[in-house]
Write an enzyme that holds these catalytic residues in place. Structure first.
Site, PDB file in Angstrom:
ATOM      1  CD  GLU A 153      -2.812   1.141   2.411  1.00 48.37           C
ATOM      2  OE1 GLU A 153      -2.637   0.212   3.456  1.00 48.37           O
ATOM      3  OE2 GLU A 153      -3.764   1.975   2.755  1.00 48.37           O
ATOM      4  CD  GLU A 247      -7.115   1.432   6.121  1.00 47.61           C
ATOM      5  OE1 GLU A 247      -6.585   0.561   6.304  1.00 47.61           O
ATOM      6  OE2 GLU A 247      -6.927   2.224   5.156  1.00 47.61           O
TER       7      GLU A 247
END
Ligand SMILES: [Mn+2]
Length: 272
Positions: A153, A247
């Protein structure tokens, strides 16, 4: 594409962008009740994790495991893959390997986010990127033994100084020997770093393996100012079939944030 929502099992991460904080049974019941297809777990570690409980909850609620985070290695133990101390780097790698084993048994990938660390002090940017590449080669191959990718990420500039953009990540990953690393495109980080979200998604194409579905302010999609329809269109265009995983901050509360995420799927005409 399929819907997913985050659960934190790490009290030390309080205030972080996870929807559910009260344990797996409550999270699974609520997520399934709202129609989510999967959960994404932020575990404290592999040690002591109740695998039997997770297996039974997933089956009871017909949920799947979308992914597992490794950030507790940083939050709880201050480990990082690019730390100047080789012993700490090794422990970081072993921590991630244990999460790959845990998630892999459920057919899910692990995520490398904050565990990538940052370059500073004796560690130059080149050295840090080499250390990270070496770790990804090793851990990517390990993830492949479970038939899952390893998710990397890119984070925004306030969280790492290594690589911040999806396009730069794609170019960098293409130089690695392993072809088992996929990019986690987090729409909150991208909102800060990309000049154009859909363009960045199209450029990375099949390298995108997971999406953190969050608005510009880390709240549920629709509670910020990101234009989501062009993002969804770009993901469709690249043939993305992974998770859209919320998220997000549990604001104003977990239930409202979760419901708003489902509503945003309907408004963007995402059908699963
Ligand atoms: Mn993220």
């Amino acid at each position: 594409m399929y819907s997913a929502i985050t659960v934190s099992l790490v009290p030390e991460a309080k205030g972080g962008p996870f929807v559910y904080w009260s344990g797996l049974p409550e999270a699974c019941a609520d997520a399934a009740g709202l129609g989510f297809a999967a959960i994404e777990i932020f575990p404290r570690g592999a040690e002591g994790f109740d695998r039997a409980e997770l297996k039974s909850l997933l089956s009871q609620h017909s949920l799947k495991l979308a992914a597992m985070g490794t950030g507790a290695g940083w939050v709880v133990h201050k480990l990082s893959l690019t730390h100047s101390d080789a012993a700490i780097r090794l422990r970081a790698r072993e921590f991630i390997r244990s999460i790959i084993d845990l998630a892999g048994a459920f057919g899910a990938p692990a995520i490398i986010g904050s565990m990538q660390g940052r370059w500073e002090g004796d560690v130059t940017r080149d050295k840090a990127l080499n250390l990270l590449a070496e770790a990804l080669e090793d851990l990517g191959a390990h993830a492949a033994t479970y038939g899952v990718p390893l998710l990397y990420e890119p984070l925004n500039r306030y969280e790492t100084n290594l690589i911040n953009c999806v396009g730069d990540t794609a170019s960098w990953l293409r130089k690695l020997r392993t072809n088992n690393i996929r990019i986690l495109a987090d729409l909150f980080h991208m909102n800060m770093e990309e000049s154009d979200l859909p363009v960045a998604i199209r450029e990375a194409g099949s390298l995108i393996g997971h999406v953190h579905f969050a608005d510009s302010n880390r709240r549920a999609i629709g509670f910020g100012h990101t234009a989501i329809s062009p993002v969804i269109a770009a993901l469709r265009e690249i043939g993305y079939s992974g998770a859209l995983s919320a998220e997000i901050l549990p604001q104003p509360d977990a239930a409202t944030a979760a419901r708003q995420t489902m509503l945003s799927f309907q408004r963007a005409l995402v059908t699963f």
